[in-house]
Design an enzyme around this catalytic site. Structure first.
Site, PDB file in Angstrom:
ATOM      1  N   GLY A  18       0.774  -1.244   0.000  1.00 61.28           N
ATOM      2  CA  GLY A  18       0.000   0.000   0.000  1.00 61.28           C
ATOM      3  C   GLY A  18       0.802   1.288   0.000  1.00 61.28           C
ATOM      4  O   GLY A  18       0.339   2.298   0.521  1.00 61.28           O
ATOM      5  N   HIS A 115      -0.012   1.600 -13.031  1.00 58.25           N
ATOM      6  CA  HIS A 115       0.744   0.467 -13.570  1.00 58.25           C
ATOM      7  C   HIS A 115       2.214   0.860 -13.709  1.00 58.25           C
ATOM      8  O   HIS A 115       2.516   1.957 -14.187  1.00 58.25           O
ATOM      9  CB  HIS A 115       0.165   0.058 -14.933  1.00 58.25           C
ATOM     10  CG  HIS A 115       0.883  -1.103 -15.528  1.00 58.25           C
ATOM     11  ND1 HIS A 115       0.720  -2.397 -15.071  1.00 58.25           N
ATOM     12  CD2 HIS A 115       1.806  -1.168 -16.519  1.00 58.25           C
ATOM     13  CE1 HIS A 115       1.504  -3.204 -15.760  1.00 58.25           C
ATOM     14  NE2 HIS A 115       2.171  -2.485 -16.645  1.00 58.25           N
TER      15      HIS A 115
END
Ligand code: GRF
Length: 226
Positions: A18, A115
């Site tokens: 995270g 990404h």
């Protein structure tokens, strides 16, 4: 000046550590940031990011995909949780679960993903290894709207980093990750403020764009007051 009620309500989907989530949480602390993080959901209960979100005082939810018989049953639960939190926008941040067309359609143009490559180059996994294998000299990261096909969809923003002699997947990945942490808050700002929107499957900027001085595109800018 944006009033607090004008802020978009954002849910972040994670599966792991995270760090991108943290960069969004930190950005959202600024009073003039156009989004607030209302929920963090992980499909893995053991994800380290859940603890980091809790520590930041953000509501969290673990929805363990292994507890569901089908992908659609998992997504129904996830969808309901997002509705319950009155979510406007969803940010996938290291969310490692393929989504079906039903879910993707329900959140069409309201779901972003980050990404670790300059899409459309190197969709999928092991992007840094593959970039080194191809001998590219510039690598980077992309924030895009989510479409059914993995790592496709209108590109909101990209950041490039150099590939340096002697780079390993780890050293290159660390350089890209640093760029990710700057790019995602920037891209979410563009979308949440309404400065970037999807028109005919590309991004239209509704504020005048300036020529990027850095390897960020669109260039980092301050949104005009609305
Ligand atoms: C990032 O590299 C992101 O681009 C990719 O997965 C990684 C997640 O890292 N989709 P983190 O969980 O945000 O630290």
């Amino acid at each position: 000046m944006l009033t607090p009620t004008a802020k978009k309500r954002v849910a972040i989907l994670i599966s792991g550590r995270g760090s991108n989530m943290v960069s969004l949480l930190e950005a959202a602390r600024a009073p003039d940031y156009p989004a607030q993080i209302v929920l963090v959901v992980s499909n893995r209960p053991e994800a380290a990011g859940l603890e980091r979100a809790r520590a930041a005082g953000v509501p969290t939810l673990a929805i363990d995909h292994k507890q569901f018989a089908t992908r659609m049953a998992f997504e129904a639960k996830l969808h309901q949780a997002l509705l319950d939190a009155r979510t406007d926008l969803v940010c996938n941040a290291g969310f490692m679960r393929m989504l079906t067309g039903g879910f993707v359609d329900r959140w069409r143009d309201r779901q972003l993903n980050i990404h670790p490559s300059l899409l459309p180059a190197f969709p999928g996994l092991d992007t840094h290894e593959r970039a080194l294998g191809e001998g590219v000299k510039v690598h980077g990261c992309t924030v895009h709207f989510v479409r059914l096909e993995m790592d496709t969809g209108p590109i909101v923003a990209q950041a490039a980093v150099p590939v340096l002699p002697g780079d390993t997947p780890e050293s290159l990945g660390a350089r890209v990750l640093e760029a990710e942490h700057r790019l995602y808050p920037h891209a979410l700002r563009l979308v949440a403020s309404g400065a970037a929107r999807v028109v005919n499957e590309t991004i239209e900027m509704v504020v005048p764009n300036v020529v990027p001085k850095t390897l960020f595109s669109p260039a980092l800018y301050s949104a005009p007051e609305t």
